[in-house]
Design a protein around this motif. Sequence first.
Motif, PDB file in Angstrom:
ATOM      1  N   ARG A  19       7.881  14.772 -19.095  1.00 14.20           N
ATOM      2  CA  ARG A  19       8.151  13.344 -18.964  1.00 14.20           C
ATOM      3  C   ARG A  19       8.589  13.016 -17.541  1.00 14.20           C
ATOM      4  N   VAL A  30       8.856   7.999 -19.196  1.00 14.76           N
ATOM      5  CA  VAL A  30       7.434   7.830 -19.479  1.00 14.76           C
ATOM      6  C   VAL A  30       6.807   9.182 -19.772  1.00 14.76           C
ATOM      7  N   ARG A  31       5.977   9.225 -20.819  1.00 14.78           N
ATOM      8  CA  ARG A  31       5.224  10.439 -21.151  1.00 14.78           C
ATOM      9  C   ARG A  31       3.787  10.066 -21.462  1.00 14.78           C
ATOM     10  N   LYS A  32       2.881  10.955 -21.111  1.00 14.56           N
ATOM     11  CA  LYS A  32       1.501  10.810 -21.556  1.00 14.56           C
ATOM     12  C   LYS A  32       1.454  11.271 -23.000  1.00 14.56           C
ATOM     13  N   THR A  40      -3.217   6.527 -21.623  1.00 17.71           N
ATOM     14  CA  THR A  40      -2.281   6.006 -22.612  1.00 17.71           C
ATOM     15  C   THR A  40      -0.944   6.729 -22.493  1.00 17.71           C
ATOM     16  N   VAL A  41       0.119   5.957 -22.395  1.00 13.43           N
ATOM     17  CA  VAL A  41       1.457   6.518 -22.232  1.00 13.43           C
ATOM     18  C   VAL A  41       2.428   5.839 -23.191  1.00 13.43           C
ATOM     19  N   THR A  53       3.926   1.784 -26.455  1.00 13.98           N
ATOM     20  CA  THR A  53       2.767   2.597 -26.157  1.00 13.98           C
ATOM     21  C   THR A  53       1.666   1.674 -25.667  1.00 13.98           C
ATOM     22  N   ARG A  56      -1.849   2.469 -19.101  1.00  9.05           N
ATOM     23  CA  ARG A  56      -1.113   2.235 -17.864  1.00  9.05           C
ATOM     24  C   ARG A  56      -1.601   1.007 -17.114  1.00  9.05           C
ATOM     25  N   ALA A  71       5.296   2.487 -16.615  1.00  6.10           N
ATOM     26  CA  ALA A  71       4.044   3.143 -17.021  1.00  6.10           C
ATOM     27  C   ALA A  71       3.046   3.189 -15.878  1.00  6.10           C
ATOM     28  N   LEU A  74       3.813   6.057 -13.226  1.00  6.23           N
ATOM     29  CA  LEU A  74       3.616   7.477 -13.562  1.00  6.23           C
ATOM     30  C   LEU A  74       2.403   8.028 -12.881  1.00  6.23           C
TER      31      LEU A  74
END
Length: 74
Positions: A19, A30-32, A40-41, A53, A56, A71, A74
């Motif tokens: 993250r 933020v995480r993928k 999409t994150v 969700t 980006r 987002a 990232l």
Amino acid sequence: MAKALREFFQHERDTELGRWRWPEYPEYVVRKLPDSNPETVIVINESYGPSYTFTRTESLPGGNVHSSAAARLL
């Protein structure tokens, strides 16, 4: 010294979990999403819990500017 150690270990844990934490607003993480479109994150506001969700490049419904901006960074 304690603050620097906390930040070091937080960064280490974030990296381990895949993250990214926004330096300007560290409560936004933020995480993928695994097994989905690479754009999409998920954005989580750790200070009070809501998550969003989205891709980006899309605008975030509801006008949460910080989540949408995190987002895209990232």
